[in-house]
Design a protein around this motif. Structure first.
Motif, PDB file in Angstrom:
ATOM      1  N   TYR A   1       0.834  -1.205   0.000  1.00 55.12           N
ATOM      2  CA  TYR A   1       0.000   0.000   0.000  1.00 55.12           C
ATOM      3  C   TYR A   1       0.869   1.256   0.000  1.00 55.12           C
ATOM      4  CZ  TYR A   1      -3.528  -3.452   1.221  1.00 55.12           C
ATOM      5  OH  TYR A   1      -4.339  -4.549   1.226  1.00 55.12           O
ATOM      6  N   ALA A   2       1.912   1.276   0.787  1.00 55.45           N
ATOM      7  CA  ALA A   2       2.806   2.444   0.830  1.00 55.45           C
ATOM      8  C   ALA A   2       3.461   2.663  -0.536  1.00 55.45           C
ATOM      9  CB  ALA A   2       3.852   2.266   1.919  1.00 55.45           C
ATOM     10  N   ARG A   3       3.929   1.582  -1.177  1.00 54.71           N
ATOM     11  CA  ARG A   3       4.556   1.713  -2.505  1.00 54.71           C
ATOM     12  C   ARG A   3       3.581   2.245  -3.539  1.00 54.71           C
ATOM     13  NH1 ARG A   3       6.538  -3.414  -1.400  1.00 54.71           N
ATOM     14  NH2 ARG A   3       5.091  -4.347  -2.888  1.00 54.71           N
ATOM     15  N   GLN A   4       2.309   1.942  -3.373  1.00 56.00           N
ATOM     16  CA  GLN A   4       1.300   2.332  -4.358  1.00 56.00           C
ATOM     17  C   GLN A   4       0.620   3.658  -4.033  1.00 56.00           C
ATOM     18  OE1 GLN A   4       0.882   0.691  -7.311  1.00 56.00           O
ATOM     19  NE2 GLN A   4       2.677  -0.419  -6.579  1.00 56.00           N
ATOM     20  N   GLY A   5       1.173   4.421  -3.083  1.00 51.89           N
ATOM     21  CA  GLY A   5       0.680   5.764  -2.833  1.00 51.89           C
ATOM     22  C   GLY A   5      -0.382   5.894  -1.762  1.00 51.89           C
ATOM     23  N   TYR A   6      -0.602   4.854  -0.993  1.00 53.22           N
ATOM     24  CA  TYR A   6      -1.554   4.926   0.110  1.00 53.22           C
ATOM     25  C   TYR A   6      -0.837   5.499   1.324  1.00 53.22           C
ATOM     26  CZ  TYR A   6      -4.870   2.155  -2.556  1.00 53.22           C
ATOM     27  OH  TYR A   6      -5.752   1.724  -3.512  1.00 53.22           O
ATOM     28  N   ALA A   7      -1.502   6.412   2.023  1.00 49.60           N
ATOM     29  CA  ALA A   7      -0.923   7.050   3.215  1.00 49.60           C
ATOM     30  C   ALA A   7      -1.716   6.639   4.439  1.00 49.60           C
ATOM     31  CB  ALA A   7      -0.952   8.567   3.064  1.00 49.60           C
ATOM     32  N   GLU A   8      -1.011   6.456   5.556  1.00 47.33           N
ATOM     33  CA  GLU A   8      -1.707   6.136   6.807  1.00 47.33           C
ATOM     34  C   GLU A   8      -2.538   7.329   7.244  1.00 47.33           C
ATOM     35  OE1 GLU A   8      -0.805   3.504   9.920  1.00 47.33           O
ATOM     36  OE2 GLU A   8       1.190   3.081   9.096  1.00 47.33           O
TER      37      GLU A   8
ATOM     38  N   PHE B   1      -5.432   3.248   5.919  1.00 46.67           N
ATOM     39  CA  PHE B   1      -4.782   3.909   4.794  1.00 46.67           C
ATOM     40  C   PHE B   1      -5.835   4.543   3.890  1.00 46.67           C
ATOM     41  CE2 PHE B   1      -1.683   0.794   6.104  1.00 46.67           C
ATOM     42  CZ  PHE B   1      -0.448   1.348   5.803  1.00 46.67           C
ATOM     43  N   GLU B   2      -5.369   5.527   3.118  1.00 45.09           N
ATOM     44  CA  GLU B   2      -6.246   6.179   2.146  1.00 45.09           C
ATOM     45  C   GLU B   2      -5.411   6.635   0.955  1.00 45.09           C
ATOM     46  OE1 GLU B   2      -9.586   8.943   3.256  1.00 45.09           O
ATOM     47  OE2 GLU B   2      -8.234  10.400   2.326  1.00 45.09           O
ATOM     48  N   LYS B   3      -6.051   6.617  -0.214  1.00 39.27           N
ATOM     49  CA  LYS B   3      -5.433   7.138  -1.430  1.00 39.27           C
ATOM     50  C   LYS B   3      -6.478   7.910  -2.218  1.00 39.27           C
ATOM     51  CE  LYS B   3      -3.004   5.787  -5.645  1.00 39.27           C
ATOM     52  NZ  LYS B   3      -2.439   4.639  -6.389  1.00 39.27           N
ATOM     53  N   PRO B   4      -6.167   9.159  -2.572  1.00 37.91           N
ATOM     54  CA  PRO B   4      -7.092   9.898  -3.429  1.00 37.91           C
ATOM     55  C   PRO B   4      -7.040   9.355  -4.849  1.00 37.91           C
ATOM     56  CG  PRO B   4      -5.177  11.244  -2.894  1.00 37.91           C
ATOM     57  CD  PRO B   4      -5.021   9.954  -2.168  1.00 37.91           C
ATOM     58  N   LEU B   5      -8.189   9.353  -5.518  1.00 36.78           N
ATOM     59  CA  LEU B   5      -8.247   8.878  -6.900  1.00 36.78           C
ATOM     60  C   LEU B   5      -8.389  10.016  -7.896  1.00 36.78           C
ATOM     61  CD1 LEU B   5     -10.599   5.803  -6.454  1.00 36.78           C
ATOM     62  CD2 LEU B   5      -8.113   5.822  -6.680  1.00 36.78           C
TER      63      LEU B   5
END
Length: 175
Positions: free
Chosen positions: A149-156, A170-174
């Motif tokens: 998840y961290a490698r793919q741009g997800y942030a805690e 975790f969350e990632k904006p789309l």
């Protein structure tokens, strides 16, 4: 990759190297086998012992996948050189947020790009549902997942749910 139909009629959402990831109903035989393998691994790690088939059956009954089908979600199966080796799902939490769940790559296929291909496909499916962000929760012992998840741009982020097994969010904006 553009979303397209495969020869079997499923929707191809991502391809990378020898991986293809397509939308598939969570109850197909291959998707069911992958969901069982996912549960066996996460429960086995948590309990620090192999799980029984009866425990897998009970776990799947206690945590049904009904919301991982249209219109509330999607489920995908990843194939490495045509062999099912990965799966994952998304479900709508609200009109602009999906939750990532049941992300699994068979240990024999880890390190081959399957996790990234799964996330690419699930994010494409999330956008198709109108989502603007993806959230997930996971445990501390699932170190491979947290690294992916961290490698793919997800942030805690702070906790967004009170999941019994959730220790990291975790969350990632789309957009």
């Amino acid at each position: 990759m553009d979303i397209e139909s495969t020869s079997t009629g499923s929707t191809l959402l991502a391809a990378a190297g020898n991986w293809t990831v397509a939308a598939e109903h969570f109850a197909t035989p291959e998707a069911t086998a992958l969901r069982r393998a996912y549960y066996a691994e996460v429960a086995g790690r948590y309990w620090k012992r192999p799980v029984t088939e009866a425990e897998i059956d009970e776990g799947l009954r206690d945590d049904p996948a009904d919301d991982l089908a249209p219109p509330t979600g999607r489920f995908v199966v990843g194939r490495l050189a045509g062999t099912p080796r990965a799966c994952g799902g998304i479900r709508l939490l609200d009109p602009v947020t999906v939750e990532l769940t049941r992300v699994y790559v068979d240990p024999r296929a880890r390190g081959t790009g399957g996790g990234a291909a799964l996330l690419t496909a699930l994010e494409a499916a999330a956008r198709a549902l109108g989502a603007e962000r993806v959230r997930l929760d996971t445990r501390s012992d699932l170190v491979e997942a947290r690294a992916l998840y961290a490698r793919q741009g997800y942030a805690e982020i702070p906790a967004y749910n009170a999941g019994q097994y959730a220790e990291h969010w975790f969350e990632k904006p789309l957009t």
